[in-house]
Design a protein around this motif. Structure first.
Motif, PDB file in Angstrom:
ATOM      1  N   MET A   1       0.852  -1.201   0.000  1.00 42.03           N
ATOM      2  CA  MET A   1       0.000   0.000   0.000  1.00 42.03           C
ATOM      3  C   MET A   1       0.881   1.243   0.000  1.00 42.03           C
ATOM      4  N   ASN A   2       0.537   2.135  -0.904  1.00 49.88           N
ATOM      5  CA  ASN A   2       1.279   3.386  -0.999  1.00 49.88           C
ATOM      6  C   ASN A   2       0.775   4.333   0.092  1.00 49.88           C
ATOM      7  N   ASN A   3       1.624   4.587   1.104  1.00 48.15           N
ATOM      8  CA  ASN A   3       1.084   5.322   2.254  1.00 48.15           C
ATOM      9  C   ASN A   3       1.503   6.786   2.323  1.00 48.15           C
ATOM     10  N   GLN A   4       2.076   7.292   1.226  1.00 53.25           N
ATOM     11  CA  GLN A   4       2.362   8.719   1.184  1.00 53.25           C
ATOM     12  C   GLN A   4       2.292   9.218  -0.253  1.00 53.25           C
ATOM     13  N   SER A   5       1.700  10.394  -0.426  1.00 54.68           N
ATOM     14  CA  SER A   5       1.778  10.994  -1.752  1.00 54.68           C
ATOM     15  C   SER A   5       1.805  12.507  -1.638  1.00 54.68           C
ATOM     16  N   CYS A   6       2.402  13.102  -2.660  1.00 58.65           N
ATOM     17  CA  CYS A   6       2.542  14.550  -2.678  1.00 58.65           C
ATOM     18  C   CYS A   6       2.024  15.035  -4.030  1.00 58.65           C
ATOM     19  N   ILE A   7       1.038  15.915  -3.994  1.00 52.31           N
ATOM     20  CA  ILE A   7       0.407  16.373  -5.228  1.00 52.31           C
ATOM     21  C   ILE A   7       0.680  17.859  -5.382  1.00 52.31           C
ATOM     22  N   GLU A   8       1.201  18.227  -6.551  1.00 57.81           N
ATOM     23  CA  GLU A   8       1.470  19.627  -6.808  1.00 57.81           C
ATOM     24  C   GLU A   8       0.169  20.332  -7.199  1.00 57.81           C
ATOM     25  N   ILE A   9      -0.047  21.507  -6.596  1.00 59.04           N
ATOM     26  CA  ILE A   9      -1.243  22.278  -6.922  1.00 59.04           C
ATOM     27  C   ILE A   9      -0.813  23.545  -7.652  1.00 59.04           C
ATOM     28  N   GLY A  10      -0.877  23.477  -8.984  1.00 57.99           N
ATOM     29  CA  GLY A  10      -0.526  24.649  -9.784  1.00 57.99           C
ATOM     30  C   GLY A  10      -1.697  25.077 -10.653  1.00 57.99           C
ATOM     31  N   ASN A  11      -2.679  24.189 -10.762  1.00 54.43           N
ATOM     32  CA  ASN A  11      -3.870  24.491 -11.552  1.00 54.43           C
ATOM     33  C   ASN A  11      -5.024  23.649 -11.009  1.00 54.43           C
ATOM     34  N   GLU A  12      -6.181  23.764 -11.652  1.00 52.06           N
ATOM     35  CA  GLU A  12      -7.351  23.074 -11.093  1.00 52.06           C
ATOM     36  C   GLU A  12      -7.267  21.555 -11.199  1.00 52.06           C
ATOM     37  N   TRP A  13      -6.462  21.035 -12.138  1.00 56.31           N
ATOM     38  CA  TRP A  13      -6.291  19.582 -12.223  1.00 56.31           C
ATOM     39  C   TRP A  13      -5.635  19.060 -10.960  1.00 56.31           C
ATOM     40  N   GLY A  14      -4.755  19.855 -10.398  1.00 58.36           N
ATOM     41  CA  GLY A  14      -4.101  19.453  -9.144  1.00 58.36           C
ATOM     42  C   GLY A  14      -5.110  19.239  -8.031  1.00 58.36           C
ATOM     43  N   ILE A  15      -6.142  20.095  -8.019  1.00 58.64           N
ATOM     44  CA  ILE A  15      -7.186  19.955  -6.985  1.00 58.64           C
ATOM     45  C   ILE A  15      -7.884  18.603  -7.154  1.00 58.64           C
TER      46      ILE A  15
END
Ligand SMILES: Nc1ncnc2c1ncn2[C@@H]1O[C@H](COP(=O)(O)OP(=O)(O)OP(=O)(O)O)[C@@H](O)[C@H]1O
Ligand SMILES: [Mg+2]
Length: 135
Positions: A1-15
């Motif tokens: 199980m992948n227990n960490q993730s980091c998502i870049e928020i630079g546009n609405e797709w990031g949301i």
């Protein structure tokens, strides 16, 4: 199980990506559908603030274990190097907005999650750390 993730928020797709990742991780941790919705809503509000008020930032999702009782939970950290928040007390009052929004985002996130902490320096950025524990 992948227990960490980091998502870049630079546009609405990031949301959208942050919401999806939050739903998946909270489901994997064992949250029911109502709590999954609460967590996803909190992530949305934090990501939307990054999108609206800063150039770029990240949402970091981690599965965590509570020290004293071993309870599992999800930690959501929203980090940006945007303009920062001048008065932290103001932004936690329902209805406070600088953008003509509802001003419900941050007070809402605080209500939806179990732990909530803001660190912000004008000119340097903002880090909001929240946790929700399994019951
Ligand atoms: N990451 C951020 N960087 C700088 N300022 C922020 C950030 N997040 C929130 N703020 C400030 O805090 C205010 C309150 O945020 P909050 O999310 O509670 O309400 P809103 O975004 O104005 O409206 P709503 O979320 O209800 O649409 C914002 O108007 C903005 O001035
Ligand atoms: Mg908002």
């Amino acid at each position: 199980m992948n227990n960490q993730s980091c998502i870049e928020i630079g546009n609405e797709w990031g949301i959208v990506s942050a919401r999806q990742a939050g739903r998946e991780l909270s489901k994997n941790i064992g949250f029911g559908s109502v709590d999954q919705a609460r967590i996803t809503t909190a992530i949305s509000e934090l990501a939307r603030n990054i999108y609206l008020y800063t150039e770029i930032g990240q949402i970091e999702l981690t599965s965590v274990v509570k020290d004293n009782d071993g309870r599992e939970g999800i930690k959501v950290v929203a980090r940006d190097k945007g303009p920062g928040i001048e008065n932290l007390r103001d932004v936690m009052v329902d209805g406070f907005t600088t953008s003509g929004g509802l001003g419900a985002g941050l007070p809402g996130v605080k209500r939806l999650m179990d732990e909530f902490d803001i660190e912000s320096m004008p000119g340097e950025g903002t880090t909001i750390t929240t946790v929700k524990w399994l019951r």
